[in-house]
Design an enzyme around this catalytic site. Structure first.
Site, PDB file in Angstrom:
ATOM      1  N   SER A 125       4.192   2.528  -7.843  1.00 27.37           N
ATOM      2  CA  SER A 125       3.081   1.653  -8.247  1.00 27.37           C
ATOM      3  C   SER A 125       3.025   1.355  -9.738  1.00 27.37           C
ATOM      4  CB  SER A 125       1.745   2.245  -7.788  1.00 27.37           C
ATOM      5  OG  SER A 125       1.561   2.008  -6.411  1.00 27.37           O
ATOM      6  N   LYS A 166       3.040  -2.312 -10.673  1.00 21.79           N
ATOM      7  CA  LYS A 166       1.838  -3.131 -10.835  1.00 21.79           C
ATOM      8  C   LYS A 166       1.592  -3.503 -12.295  1.00 21.79           C
ATOM      9  CE  LYS A 166      -0.597  -1.426  -6.714  1.00 21.79           C
ATOM     10  NZ  LYS A 166       0.322  -0.403  -6.182  1.00 21.79           N
ATOM     11  N   SER A 170      -4.966   1.222  -7.755  1.00 20.48           N
ATOM     12  CA  SER A 170      -3.623   1.004  -7.211  1.00 20.48           C
ATOM     13  C   SER A 170      -3.694   0.205  -5.907  1.00 20.48           C
ATOM     14  CB  SER A 170      -2.898   2.336  -6.980  1.00 20.48           C
ATOM     15  OG  SER A 170      -1.499   2.145  -7.033  1.00 20.48           O
TER      16      SER A 170
END
Length: 477
Positions: free
Chosen positions: A62, A65, A306
Site C-alpha cells: 500500500s 498509494k 489505506s
C-alpha cells in the site's frame, strides 16, 4: 588533488561499511530469511544517510498509494470531484419522459444508495412519473476488467478487494448472516437484507459443537453471474449468527437493481428494459446529479485508512483524464509513469505499476525510486499539502497503534504510509528528528515469516526491529 580524492573515496567507503554494519544489527531482530531494502535521506540532501539495498526491487504493497495520490493531485487537481448523473435526451410531456433515462456512473467510490434515492426524488420532483423508454446504466467512463492484473483470486470476494468499477454503490460490499442448523448434518441457512440485490445459496454443513472436522472444513464463497453467490464448507453449531461480508462482483448489475428498486419506490414506472451502456455517448440533459467530496479529502481518507477502493478508482480515472479514453489499468499505469516523469521530474525506470492500491503482486519498485517521489513531495508540500494526509504515528490512520514506532518514542514525529501483504511490512514517509531535521525514509521488508507455533506473537520481531531503527534515526540525525 589525487590524495584528496582518495581521502573522500575512503571516507565514503568507511561511511557505507558503517551503515551496512548498523543495518545488519537491526536485521538480527527479524525472523530468519527476511529481506530488507532500506533508504533514509534528509529532505533536499543529495546523498542518503542510510542506503541498504536501495536498488533492490520489492513489492510496494500500500505504499503504492503515495504514488497514486501524487499523480492524482498533479493530473486531476485537489478540487476534482467524481460525478454521477441522471440524464435524458427526451422530453417530459404530461408526466411522461419520452425517451431513455441514463444513469451515468462516474466511478464515485463514496456513492451511497441514499444518493441514488435522492437523485430519483429530484427526477420525481421534475414532474416525471413514467418513462417511455429504457433505463440505461452507463459505465463507459471505464473499460476492460474491473480487477487488476496480479490480484490474488482468493481475495476477490473480500470487501477490501471489491472491484473498483464505474458503478459503485455502498462500496460494492454487502453483509449477510449465516445461521447454523438446529440439527448437525443439516445445511446452515443464510439471511440477506432485502435491500441488497444479491442472491445467496448455502451448501454449508452444520457440524456438532467442538467437532474436530471444523479445523479443515473451511467456509468458502463461490461467486456467479449477476451477483449470485454460493457459500460452501462447514459451520459448527453456535447460538449466534456468523456475520459475513462479501464484495459485489458485477457493479453495473448491482447498481442497476438498486436504481430499479428506487424508481419503483418513488412510483416511477417505465415501459422498456434495464440495459447496460458501455460505449461512450454524448451526454444528455442532466436532471439530477451527485458529486463526491473534493479529491484532496478523498486522498486523505485513502492514505490515512489505506482505502483500496478510492485508490483504484482514482488510478483508473487518472488514465481516463490523461489520455481521454475509458479508464483501464494500462491507461492508469502509463499515465502515472508519464505524469511523474514530465511534471515531477521523477523517472520511475523499470518500476512496474499494475494498480493504484498496491494489492497487485505484479507491482515492483525500488526504495531509491520511492525516495525520489518522497523528495518531490517534501519539496513541494506547500502547494500539495500532502504530508498532512499521511497517517501520523500514535495519532491516526494505520500508524495509530504501530507498536515499534511507539516504543521508539516517535509518536507525532512520523508521517508515513504503511504497506502490508502476506509477509510484507513496509513504511514510506517522513520523520522529524530530535534536531528538527525532516528525513524521508523507505522501508521495504518482505519474506517475513515465523514458525506456526509463534503466529500469535509474529509481530514481536517487527516491533523490536522498528523500535531500534527509528529510535536511532530520530536521535542520531
Amino acid at each position: 588533488m589525487r590524495f584528496s580524492r582518495f581521502i573522500i573515496g575512503l571516507t565514503s567507503c568507511i561511511a557505507f561499511s558503517v551503515q551496512a554494519a548498523n543495518v545488519d544489527e537491526y536485521i538480527t531482530q527479524l525472523p530468519a530469511g527476511a529481506n530488507l531494502a532500506l533508504m533514509v535521506q534528509k529532505v533536499g540532501a543529495s546523498a542518503p544517510a542510510i542506503d541498504y539495498h536501495s536498488q533492490q526491487m520489492a513489492l510496494p504493497a500500500s505504499t503504492q498509494k503515495v504514488i497514486t495520490a501524487l499523480a492524482a493531485l498533479i493530473q486531476l487537481g485537489p478540487d476534482f470531484r467524481f460525478t454521477t448523473t441522471l440524464e435524458t435526451k427526451g422530453n417530459v410531456e404530461n408526466g411522461v419522459l419520452k425517451g431513455d433515462l441514463v444513469a451515468r456512473f462516474g466511478a464515485d467510490p463514496t456513492l451511497k444508495r441514499q444518493d441514488i434515492r435522492n437523485m430519483v426524488a429530484t427526477l420525481k420532483k421534475s414532474g416525471v412519473n413514467q418513462i417511455d423508454g429504457n433505463v440505461l446504466i452507463d459505465t463507459s467512463i471505464f473499460a476492460s476488467h474491473d480487477k487488476a492484473p496480479g490480484w490474488p483470486w482468493n481475495d476477490m470476494t473480500q470487501c477490501f478487494s471489491a472491484p473498483p468499477a464505474a458503478a459503485i454503490v455502498d462500496r460494492n460490499c454487502f453483509s449477510v448472516s449465516l445461521y447454523s442448523a438446529p440439527k448437525p448434518g443439516d445445511m446452515a441457512f443464510i439471511r440477506v437484507a432485502s435491500y441488497y440485490p444479491v442472491t445467496m445459496f448455502s451448501q454449508v454443513r452444520t457440524l456438532p459443537r467442538g467437532s474436530a472436522e471444523a479445523q479443515y472444513c473451511e467456509l468458502d464463497v463461490v461467486p456467479g453471474d449477476l451477483n449470485r453467490f454460493t457459500l460452501t464448507g462447514c459451520l459448527p453449531q453456535r447460538s449466534e449468527p456468523l456475520p459475513l461480508a462479501f464484495a459485489v462482483q458485477d457493479g453495473a448489475s448491482y447498481a442497476g437493481a438498486i436504481l430499479k428498486d428506487e424508481l419503483k419506490q418513488a412510483g416511477i414506472t417505465w415501459s422498456g428494459t434495464l440495459l447496460r451502456q458501455t460505449q461512450v455517448n454524448e451526454p444528455g440533459t442532466v436532471v439530477a446529479s451527485k458529486q463526491s467530496a473534493p479529491l484532496h479529502d478523498l486522498l486523505k481518507i485513502m492514505l490515512k485508512k489505506s482505502d483500496n477502493m478510492i485508490a483504484d478508482t482514482v488510478f483508473r480515472m487518472i488514465g481516463h483524464a490523461r489520455f481521454n479514453v475509458p479508464g483501464t489499468w494500462r491507461a492508469g499505469s502509463d499515465a502515472v509513469r508519464q505524469i511523474l516523469r514530465q511534471q515531477a521530474g521523477v523517472d520511475i525506470g523499470n518500476t512496474i505499476i499494475a494498480d493504484g492500491s498496491g494489492l497487485s503482486r505484479h507491482n515492483l519498485i525500488a526504495p531509491a525510486t520511492m525516495m525520489q517521489v518522497l523528495q518531490y513531495i517534501a519539496q513541494h508540500d506547500n502547494e500539495l499539502n500532502f504530508i498532512s494526509m499521511l497517517p501520523l504515528a500514535g495519532y491516526d490512520g494505520s500508524l495509530q497503534y504501530r507498536a515499534g514506532l511507539h516504543q521508539a518514542g516517535v509518536d507525532g514525529k512520523v508521517s508515513a504510509k504503511t504497506g502490508s501483504l502476506q509477509g510484507v511490512y513496509n513504511l514510506a514517509g517522513f520523520i522529524t528528528t530530535a534536531s528538527g531535521q525532516r528525513m524521508a525514509f523507505v522501508q521495504y521488508l518482505s519474506g517475513y515469516a515465523v514458525e506456526p507455533a509463534d503466529q500469535r506473537n509474529r509481530r514481536i520481531p517487527l516491533v523490536r526491529f522498528e523500535s531500534r531503527l527509528y529510535k536511532d534515526i530520530y536521535q542520531n540525525n
